[in-house]
Write a protein that holds these residues in place. Structure first.
Motif: not given
Length: 368
Positions: A124-143
């Motif tokens: 569920e969380k990986k949908k929000y990683f940069k490569e998968n997110s539908v918008s650059n306004h919503v971005r999950l990242s690490t470090s």
């Protein structure tokens, strides 16, 4: 299903395998923490100069000295409040506020929503990683910026740029969306008087619509998750940096770990968690706009070896399309020469997000 990658504790994971695991599968650093590793992957080992042992903690007679100022906002009309805000912004760049008007239950809802998001399954969380997110306004990242860092930070974070309620309702994760929107609305009771006090300290009594946009035209909220770390003495939760905001409103839990550079420029002081308090810090944009009178300050987060920690910063920023530079009123009132050039705010933030945390290095982009 997410691809499962396992690391044997006696084998060092390859960078490509570790990157795949923390940034592509949705596990993040949280997934590494849950493996109960005895050793820290070498990719997270910071140089000696950046480890907690290198920090000179400000102490008095062996006891940690009182930290950043604490300001009671229960009587905004008292001139002492505005004077204290401006004084703290000049000398410390950081202060805590209590009796601020944001309900405690709203703060607790946001913390619980943060835990709920990071508790979601990796798929569920990986949908929000940069490569998968539908918008650059919503971005999950690490470090912070893994591709630009020689040593990674022990942190996962969800970054949400606010455009409108409609966009947030459509794109933000449902696990935290409603609580964050409510929190942002409630924080207006803090944002407006803070801006007014800070501007009054610069002898600016009238804030027109153009200036409001220049100071507070955009907002971003991050959910930070710092999992417990097998070797906290070797890494950091967040490296040394200053924020690029006008100012930041930080909600932290009761674990602790935030340190700020003391006014002496050498030592560090801990920002102790206070129930119901919010931490305010000056960002680079306000340092530039005030021609250096208000100071953005280096801060960092140490990793914790026994507990998970969360924090939620709300960044109050200029609008990306705004040009920022020393305010004309400041230069006229003081007779000072400008210390910074005029820069497009989106260019300034782009500079910040292209490199690893490096103290206040981004300010060089705007210096004359």
């Amino acid at each position: 299903m997410s691809q499962e990658i396992t690391f044997k504790d006696d084998e060092e994971p390859r960078m490509e395998d570790l990157t795949e695991y923390v940034t592509k599968t949705g596990h993040g650093v949280k997934g590494l923490s849950e493996m109960d590793l005895n050793n820290l992957p070498k990719q997270y080992i910071q140089p000696q100069s950046e480890r907690p042992s290198s920090m000179k903690i400000k102490e008095t007679d062996g006891v940690e000295e009182s930290s950043i100022p604490i300001i009671d906002l229960s009587k905004w009309e008292d001139p002492w409040v505005a004077n204290s805000i401006c004084d703290a912004a000049e000398k410390w760049g950081f202060f805590q506020i209590v009796n601020h008007g944001v309900p405690v239950e709203v703060l607790e809802d946001v913390k619980q929503a943060t835990l709920a998001f990071f508790g979601l399954p990796p798929d569920e969380k990986k949908k929000y990683f940069k490569e998968n997110s539908v918008s650059n306004h919503v971005r999950l990242s690490t470090s912070f910026i893994p591709e630009a860092e020689n040593a990674l930070e022990w942190k996962d974070y969800l970054s949400l740029f606010y455009v409108s309620d409609d966009e947030a309702l459509a794109l933000w994760p449902s696990a935290c969306r409603d609580q964050l929107l409510n929190y942002m609305r409630k924080c207006e009771v803090v944002i407006k008087p803070l801006v007014e006090a800070l501007m009054k300290g610069l002898s600016i009594d009238e804030i027109n619509e153009t200036k409001w946009t220049q100071l507070t035209g955009s907002k971003r909220i991050n959910l930070n998750y710092y999992p417990k770390c097998p070797k906290p003495e070797l890494t950091v939760g967040v490296g040394r940096h200053s924020d690029v905001s006008t100012f930041t409103i930080l909600l932290q839990d009761d674990i602790g770990g935030l340190y700020v550079r003391a006014p002496d420029g050498e030592s560090w002081v801990h920002v102790p968690p206070i129930a119901g308090a919010l931490v305010i810090n000056v960002g680079d944009a306000l340092q530039i706009l005030s021609n250096g009178r208000y100071k953005s300050i280096e801060h960092r987060v140490i990793a914790n070896g026994t507990k998970d920690r969360i924090s939620i910063p709300l960044f109050v920023n200029p609008k990306p399309s705004e040009v920022i530079g020393p305010l004309e009123e400041v230069l006229e009132n003081t007779g000072e020469k400008p210390k910074y050039k005029n820069v497009l705010y989106s260019d300034y933030t782009l500079c910040f997000y292209r490199k690893a945390h490096d103290g206040k290095g981004t300010l060089d982009f705007a210096k004359i």
